[in-house]
Write an enzyme that holds these catalytic residues in place. Structure first.
Site, PDB file in Angstrom:
ATOM      1  N   TYR A 221      -3.285  76.510 104.038  1.00  0.00           N
ATOM      2  CA  TYR A 221      -4.503  76.748 103.249  1.00  0.00           C
ATOM      3  C   TYR A 221      -5.450  77.675 104.019  1.00  0.00           C
ATOM      4  CZ  TYR A 221      -9.127  75.724 101.234  1.00  0.00           C
ATOM      5  OH  TYR A 221     -10.386  75.833 100.695  1.00  0.00           O
TER       6      TYR A 221
ATOM      7  N   LYS B 253      -6.617  81.483 103.147  1.00  0.00           N
ATOM      8  CA  LYS B 253      -8.041  81.792 102.932  1.00  0.00           C
ATOM      9  C   LYS B 253      -8.498  82.893 103.891  1.00  0.00           C
ATOM     10  CE  LYS B 253     -10.581  80.065 100.429  1.00  0.00           C
ATOM     11  NZ  LYS B 253     -10.889  80.369  99.006  1.00  0.00           N
TER      12      LYS B 253
HETATM   13  N1  NAP Z   1     -13.101  71.802  97.938  1.00  0.00           N
HETATM   14  C1  NAP Z   1     -13.559  71.931  99.173  1.00  0.00           C
HETATM   15  O1  NAP Z   1     -13.752  70.945  99.925  1.00  0.00           O
HETATM   16  C2  NAP Z   1     -13.871  73.295  99.723  1.00  0.00           C
HETATM   17  C3  NAP Z   1     -14.355  73.404 101.048  1.00  0.00           C
HETATM   18  C4  NAP Z   1     -14.634  74.671 101.561  1.00  0.00           C
HETATM   19  C5  NAP Z   1     -14.449  75.794 100.765  1.00  0.00           C
HETATM   20  N2  NAP Z   1     -13.958  75.661  99.506  1.00  0.00           N
HETATM   21  C6  NAP Z   1     -13.762  76.881  98.708  1.00  0.00           C
HETATM   22  O2  NAP Z   1     -14.730  76.881  97.662  1.00  0.00           O
HETATM   23  C7  NAP Z   1     -14.183  77.495  96.489  1.00  0.00           C
HETATM   24  C8  NAP Z   1     -14.328  76.559  95.299  1.00  0.00           C
HETATM   25  O3  NAP Z   1     -13.610  75.352  95.558  1.00  0.00           O
HETATM   26  P1  NAP Z   1     -13.558  74.154  94.499  1.00  0.00           P
HETATM   27  O4  NAP Z   1     -13.386  72.901  95.277  1.00  0.00           O
HETATM   28  O5  NAP Z   1     -14.676  74.293  93.519  1.00  0.00           O
HETATM   29  O6  NAP Z   1     -12.176  74.487  93.767  1.00  0.00           O
HETATM   30  P2  NAP Z   1     -11.464  73.657  92.605  1.00  0.00           P
HETATM   31  O7  NAP Z   1     -12.356  72.587  92.095  1.00  0.00           O
HETATM   32  O8  NAP Z   1     -10.105  73.287  93.096  1.00  0.00           O
HETATM   33  O9  NAP Z   1     -11.328  74.751  91.444  1.00  0.00           O
HETATM   34  C9  NAP Z   1     -10.353  75.751  91.507  1.00  0.00           C
HETATM   35  C10 NAP Z   1     -10.503  76.632  90.302  1.00  0.00           C
HETATM   36  O10 NAP Z   1      -9.455  77.620  90.345  1.00  0.00           O
HETATM   37  C11 NAP Z   1      -8.836  77.653  89.063  1.00  0.00           C
HETATM   38  N3  NAP Z   1      -7.443  78.070  89.144  1.00  0.00           N
HETATM   39  C12 NAP Z   1      -6.503  77.629  90.012  1.00  0.00           C
HETATM   40  N4  NAP Z   1      -5.333  78.239  89.738  1.00  0.00           N
HETATM   41  C13 NAP Z   1      -5.540  79.067  88.685  1.00  0.00           C
HETATM   42  C14 NAP Z   1      -4.731  79.966  87.934  1.00  0.00           C
HETATM   43  N5  NAP Z   1      -3.427  80.155  88.221  1.00  0.00           N
HETATM   44  N6  NAP Z   1      -5.295  80.669  86.917  1.00  0.00           N
HETATM   45  C15 NAP Z   1      -6.590  80.479  86.608  1.00  0.00           C
HETATM   46  N7  NAP Z   1      -7.421  79.647  87.274  1.00  0.00           N
HETATM   47  C16 NAP Z   1      -6.893  78.955  88.299  1.00  0.00           C
HETATM   48  C17 NAP Z   1      -8.927  76.222  88.557  1.00  0.00           C
HETATM   49  O11 NAP Z   1      -8.690  76.193  87.187  1.00  0.00           O
HETATM   50  P3  NAP Z   1      -8.136  74.854  86.455  1.00  0.00           P
HETATM   51  O12 NAP Z   1      -9.358  73.998  86.231  1.00  0.00           O
HETATM   52  O13 NAP Z   1      -7.524  75.371  85.205  1.00  0.00           O
HETATM   53  O14 NAP Z   1      -7.150  74.224  87.401  1.00  0.00           O
HETATM   54  C18 NAP Z   1     -10.354  75.891  88.965  1.00  0.00           C
HETATM   55  O15 NAP Z   1     -11.259  76.416  88.018  1.00  0.00           O
HETATM   56  C19 NAP Z   1     -12.739  77.850  96.849  1.00  0.00           C
HETATM   57  O16 NAP Z   1     -12.690  79.189  97.276  1.00  0.00           O
HETATM   58  C20 NAP Z   1     -12.416  76.951  98.025  1.00  0.00           C
HETATM   59  O17 NAP Z   1     -11.419  77.496  98.853  1.00  0.00           O
HETATM   60  C21 NAP Z   1     -13.683  74.439  98.957  1.00  0.00           C
END
Ligand code: NAP
Length: 318
Positions: free
Chosen positions: A125, A129
């Site tokens: 991951y 990233k």
């Molecule tokens: N979660 C954490 O703890 C965390 C920590 C640090 C940084 N981040 C970063 O912050 C950002 C947001 O994270 P998050 O937790 O909000 O992510 P998330 O809830 O997992 O949401 C991911 C999004 O990507 C979409 N997606 C995934 N595959 C796809 C595809 N093939 N086509 C179209 N859409 C697709 C999903 O759509 P669906 O709803 O249709 O699946 C969803 O809208 C990311 O860049 C992540 O790396 C996250």
């Protein structure tokens, strides 16, 4: 009117961004059904058919353990997708907002990581990233690359909601044990040697909106000097164990939980997962605070906000 496209608008951060960015312009957020972001031809066609002034990418493959084996999908979403968006942003001379993670660092030491520190991700991951970050930087597009940490929301799937579900299941099993006169043994184990800042997605979204509201009204030359990487998460830090203690204490105080389940602190070694996690995930946020005059709120305050929202939803069904 500024035309904004949010990718990943159904995710925990994306949902808030779609709502908040509407104050800055006209927001389009294609769903996965409308646009599969792993389909390059479809994505290129979408970008050609629509005119945007700002691209915001909240889409990603975020399942850290699954990413260890789903390597190709992870690279498609976390490397290839931002690379394509960055090339488009460069060609059109528009801003790209993208999100990255504390998992680009190896977690060594005990000082908060600065934007300029070396990245040595420990798992697929983080590797993907980091590759996405480099693609954006080398494209030369105007970018806000925001590294955040330990995101959660009051909806969806995340650590906080998992812990509350475990606590509720634990309450039910304790009730059964009491009925059967058995001693209560249920105990929730949580890792205590990984330190970071749990960040409530709606707070991050509001802060990104605040930053963009400054950038978009600046002369382009002045704004372009602010293009770059920023660390942005809640103030303060804690271990997952301390975060869980606070979740249970506050949820109990607010009447969300009827009692506080017993917790046991364990080490990362005792709680082995497919993907290793960095121990020190602290991010140094001074750059974003000074550049955009942002005041960050403490993770405890953000947790309160989230639990208040959960309490309100439980009461009203909204
Ligand atoms: N979660 C954490 O703890 C965390 C920590 C640090 C940084 N981040 C970063 O912050 C950002 C947001 O994270 P998050 O937790 O909000 O992510 P998330 O809830 O997992 O949401 C991911 C999004 O990507 C979409 N997606 C995934 N595959 C796809 C595809 N093939 N086509 C179209 N859409 C697709 C999903 O759509 P669906 O709803 O249709 O699946 C969803 O809208 C990311 O860049 C992540 O790396 C996250």
């Amino acid at each position: 009117m500024t035309k904004i496209c949010v990718f990943g608008g159904s995710g925990q951060l994306g949902r808030s961004l779609v709502r908040d960015l509407a104050v800055l312009g006209d927001v389009t957020a294609p769903t996965r059904q409308q646009l599969d972001l792993t389909n390059i031809a479809q994505l290129q066609q979408w970008l050609q058919q629509h005119e945007f002034d700002l691209l915001v990418n909240a889409a990603a493959m975020t399942q850290v353990d699954v990413a260890q084996t789903a390597v190709e999908l992870t690279l498609q979403l976390n490397h290839q997708l931002p690379a394509i968006l960055a090339a488009h942003a460069k060609a059109k001379n528009i801003w790209l907002v993208h999100f990255s993670t504390d998992y680009v660092f190896d977690g060594s030491g005990d000082m908060p990581w600065r934007e300029t520190d070396d990245c040595q991700p420990l798992q697929q991951y983080g590797i993907s990233k980091r590759a996405g970050e480099l693609a954006i930087q080398t494209s030369g597009c105007l970018h806000l690359l925001i590294r955040t940490s330990w995101l959660y929301d009051s909806d969806g799937q995340n650590f906080l909601l998992t812990m509350l579900q475990l606590a509720q299941a634990n309450q039910a099993s304790l009730a059964i044990e009491r009925q059967s006169q058995q001693p209560a043994t249920a105990m929730i184990k949580v890792v205590a040697d990984q330190i970071g800042a749990p960040t409530f997605a709606p707070v991050l979204s509001a802060q990104v909106t605040q930053i963009l509201s400054q950038l978009l009204v600046m002369p382009l030359l002045a704004a372009s000097k602010l293009s770059g990487i920023y660390h942005l998460c809640a103030a303060g830090h804690c271990s997952w164990f301390q975060f869980t203690e606070a979740i249970f204490q506050k949820a109990f105080d607010k009447g969300i939980l009827l009692n506080q389940p017993a917790l046991r602190a364990v080490s990362s070694l005792e709680f082995a997962r497919p993907a290793p996690r960095p121990k020190n995930s602290r991010l140094d946020t001074r750059k974003v605070q000074t550049t955009f005059a942002l005041e960050l709120t403490h993770w405890q305050q953000q947790l309160d906000q989230c639990l208040e929202l959960l309490k309100f939803s439980a009461k009203t069904g909204k």
